[in-house]
Design an enzyme around this catalytic site. Structure first.
Site, PDB file in Angstrom:
ATOM      1  N   GLY A  46       0.819  -1.196   0.000  1.00  0.00           N
ATOM      2  CA  GLY A  46       0.000   0.000   0.000  1.00  0.00           C
ATOM      3  C   GLY A  46       0.852   1.244   0.000  1.00  0.00           C
ATOM      4  CD  GLN A  51       3.928   5.981   2.041  1.00  0.00           C
ATOM      5  OE1 GLN A  51       2.880   5.377   1.883  1.00  0.00           O
ATOM      6  NE2 GLN A  51       5.100   5.372   2.141  1.00  0.00           N
ATOM      7  CB  CYS A  93       7.313   2.290   5.571  1.00  0.00           C
ATOM      8  SG  CYS A  93       6.500   3.797   5.009  1.00  0.00           S
ATOM      9  CG  LEU A  94       6.397   1.660  -0.593  1.00  0.00           C
ATOM     10  CD1 LEU A  94       5.408   2.074  -1.668  1.00  0.00           C
ATOM     11  CD2 LEU A  94       7.349   0.598  -1.128  1.00  0.00           C
ATOM     12  CG  HIS A 135       1.946   0.870   7.159  1.00  0.00           C
ATOM     13  ND1 HIS A 135       3.165   0.520   7.701  1.00  0.00           N
ATOM     14  CD2 HIS A 135       2.214   1.750   6.170  1.00  0.00           C
ATOM     15  CE1 HIS A 135       4.125   1.175   7.062  1.00  0.00           C
ATOM     16  NE2 HIS A 135       3.579   1.932   6.119  1.00  0.00           N
ATOM     17  CD  GLU A 136      -0.444   2.253   3.317  1.00  0.00           C
ATOM     18  OE1 GLU A 136      -0.118   3.454   3.198  1.00  0.00           O
ATOM     19  OE2 GLU A 136       0.376   1.329   3.172  1.00  0.00           O
ATOM     20  CG  HIS A 139       1.778   6.455   5.731  1.00  0.00           C
ATOM     21  ND1 HIS A 139       3.012   7.038   5.910  1.00  0.00           N
ATOM     22  CD2 HIS A 139       2.019   5.185   5.312  1.00  0.00           C
ATOM     23  CE1 HIS A 139       3.961   6.151   5.631  1.00  0.00           C
ATOM     24  NE2 HIS A 139       3.394   5.015   5.276  1.00  0.00           N
TER      25      HIS A 139
HETATM   26 NI    NI Z   1       4.327   3.204   4.691  1.00  0.00          NI
END
Ligand code: NI
Length: 168
Positions: A46, A51, A93-94, A135-136, A139
């Site tokens: 995701g 981000q 995480c990206l 997680h998302e 963010h």
């Molecule tokens: Ni992330």
């Protein structure tokens, strides 16, 4: 469709509380398309709008990483309604590439989510999907998964991360 640049740990836009989305527009649809494409390119489950530097309450989740379009989920102004149980597993995480740490999350999560047409739906996620929801949505509230750790552990992760970045 376009890939967008993923911003990384330390960028203040990742620490910002994002704003709710109003009326759905072609620009928002483009953002969603770009998020899916960027997330798949980066091999993530995701990715959230902050981000890519957009502080709006939008995130996308694709547990199949592009393999199964029917699994794609678009979160718009999402809110966690309730959670159940717990699971312990690896998370990454990206925006913090190369770092994977064990983190406890709820086993099951129910989310109130807005659809593009303005109506609301309730989503239910278990295991990987429950983790992705948490997680998302974190963010969108300016929270990264490393923020769950205490100062000592976070400093160790930060050093490891800085070292990897300097070697790249
Ligand atoms: Ni992330």
């Amino acid at each position: 469709m376009a890939l967008r640049t993923v911003i990384t740990w330390g960028d203040p836009r990742l620490k910002t509380n994002s704003a709710d989305v109003g009326e759905w527009t072609p620009e928002l649809e483009q953002l969603v398309t770009d998020l899916f494409e960027t997330g798949i390119e980066e091999e993530g489950v995701g990715i959230a709008a902050p981000q890519v530097g957009v502080n709006l309450n939008i995130a996308v989740i694709d547990p199949s990483s592009g393999e199964n379009p029917s699994q794609k989920i678009v979160l718009i102004n999402p809110e966690i309604l309730r959670t159940e149980g717990s699971q312990v597993g690896q998370e990454g995480c990206l925006s913090i590439p190369g770092i994977h740490e064990t983190l406890e999350r709820p086993k099951k999560v129910w989310v109130k989510n807005r659809k593009r047409d303005g109506s609301w739906e309730e989503l239910e996620g278990e295991d990987l999907l429950a983790r992705a929801f948490c997680h998302e949505i974190d963010h969108l509230r300016g929270r990264l998964f490393v923020d769950y750790f205490g100062p000592v552990k976070r400093q160790i992760i930060q050093r490891k991360y800085n070292k990897m970045r300097s070697e790249r």
